[in-house]
Write a protein that holds these residues in place. Structure first.
Motif, PDB file in Angstrom:
ATOM      1  N   ASN A 238       0.827  -1.216   0.000  1.00 14.26           N
ATOM      2  CA  ASN A 238       0.000   0.000   0.000  1.00 14.26           C
ATOM      3  C   ASN A 238       0.855   1.259   0.000  1.00 14.26           C
ATOM      4  N   PHE A 239       1.974   1.242  -0.731  1.00 17.10           N
ATOM      5  CA  PHE A 239       2.828   2.417  -0.844  1.00 17.10           C
ATOM      6  C   PHE A 239       3.031   2.716  -2.327  1.00 17.10           C
ATOM      7  N   ASP A 297       3.795  12.427   3.190  1.00 15.95           N
ATOM      8  CA  ASP A 297       2.928  11.280   3.470  1.00 15.95           C
ATOM      9  C   ASP A 297       3.596   9.957   3.087  1.00 15.95           C
ATOM     10  N   GLN A 298       4.225   9.937   1.904  1.00 14.10           N
ATOM     11  CA  GLN A 298       4.813   8.693   1.419  1.00 14.10           C
ATOM     12  C   GLN A 298       6.067   8.304   2.192  1.00 14.10           C
ATOM     13  N   GLN A 300       6.267   8.425   5.349  1.00 10.67           N
ATOM     14  CA  GLN A 300       5.717   7.633   6.455  1.00 10.67           C
ATOM     15  C   GLN A 300       5.288   6.245   5.985  1.00 10.67           C
ATOM     16  N   ALA A 301       4.631   6.162   4.819  1.00  6.58           N
ATOM     17  CA  ALA A 301       4.135   4.879   4.311  1.00  6.58           C
ATOM     18  C   ALA A 301       5.290   3.930   3.971  1.00  6.58           C
ATOM     19  N   TRP A 302       6.313   4.439   3.299  1.00  9.97           N
ATOM     20  CA  TRP A 302       7.463   3.601   2.956  1.00  9.97           C
ATOM     21  C   TRP A 302       8.242   3.214   4.203  1.00  9.97           C
TER      22      TRP A 302
END
Length: 314
Positions: A238-239, A297-298, A300-302
């Protein structure tokens, strides 16, 4: 009175400088080698931005350290709009988690210019491999005593490590300078699988050297709708593999506005969109503010994906 006059002249000079941008050639630094997705996209942008900005645009490849050499060079460049760089999830989302002493801050050292695209990453195997789906690859590799995966950028590394963990493969990673190098060894059977952007992989697949068996996502890509998502069988991807145009921090807002307006105009041209889609790129034009938020944001996701994959910083 004299001070007021000097102040007015300085303001007028600054406005004139911003208003005359660009008045010299612009350089776009690319973090990966010729033939990589970022390189192909940069050269496409340069071709169409030149007439829009009415100035020559050159592309310079600075390969190595998973994109960090080029990105460090961009961070140190003059903040005048004449040196830009191709930012991506590899250089701005993952690097801070993969490198102990990163020479740049992915957020503080850069000014976002505008969003470009999402890269479609694919799971690749040698053309001679019997695997045609991610599940078949997993079965094949579990039957081997030892398995290897290659990578040529940070996004490919994280995707492969994540897949390795989710599928319980216990494969060993092998680093390469760029994706084309990794895919060359994959086609020779020196490693068992690679995750790479479709722009880099397409010639290998269409030339019959490699086979794409899935996309690195939880849902199918609109660019390659016939390929299953790896996350259909092994959910957790989900990244986003994003791409954006970056400048050094401190670049004047008026210059950013000029660059963003030209960029969005180019990305809306049908012939540009057609060429990007053919490269496996989902066109995602956006404002500088949109890109800055995406970068934050990404990251944090990665970061979460990297921690889950158990990758330690080098």
């Amino acid at each position: 009175m004299h001070m007021l006059l000097c102040g007015a002249l300085l303001l007028a000079g600054g406005a004139a400088q911003a208003g005359s941008f660009p008045s010299q050639p612009i350089k776009i630094i690319v973090a990966f080698g010729p033939g990589s997705g970022g390189d192909i996209l940069a050269r496409l942008l340069a071709q169409y931005l030149q007439p829009e900005l009415n100035t020559p645009i050159v592309v310079e490849n600075k390969v190595g350290a998973l994109g960090q050499i080029a990105t460090s060079a961009l961070a140190r460049a003059p903040a005048d709009g004449y040196t830009l760089g191709m930012g991506s999830s590899s250089t701005h989302s993952t690097a801070v988690f993969l490198t102990k002493n990163l020479s740049y801050d992915p957020i503080k050292d850069f000014a976002a210019v505008g969003g470009l695209n999402n890269y479609t990453f694919v799971l690749l195997v040698p053309a001679a491999s019997p695997a045609t789906t991610p599940q078949q690859l997993v079965e094949q590799l579990r039957a081997k005593n030892q398995a290897f995966y290659g990578y040529g950028n940070a996004s490919g590394r994280v995707g492969a490590a994540h897949f390795n963990r989710l599928a319980k493969l216990n494969a060993t990673e092998v680093a390469y300078k760029s994706s084309p190098d990794a895919m060359t060894d994959l086609s020779a059977g020196r490693v068992d699988f690679v995750f790479s952007d479709w722009g880099s992989a397409r010639s290998f697949v269409e030339g019959g050297r490699l086979r794409a068996i899935g996309v690195m996502a939880d849902e199918r890509s609109p660019v390659l709708p016939d390929l299953p998502a790896v996350g259909e069988a092994y959910p957790g991807f989900n990244f986003a593999n994003w791409g954006g145009l970056m400048a050094p921090a401190g670049t004047p807002p008026a210059v950013i506005d000029t660059l963003n307006a030209a960029l969005i105009k180019v990305l809306k041209q049908p012939e540009v969109q057609e060429r990007m889609v053919s490269l496996g790129l989902e066109v995602k034009p956006g404002s500088a503010q949109d890109l800055a938020k995406l970068v934050a944001d990404q990251q944090q996701a990665w970061g979460a994906a990297i921690r889950e994959a158990g990758i330690r910083p080098d």
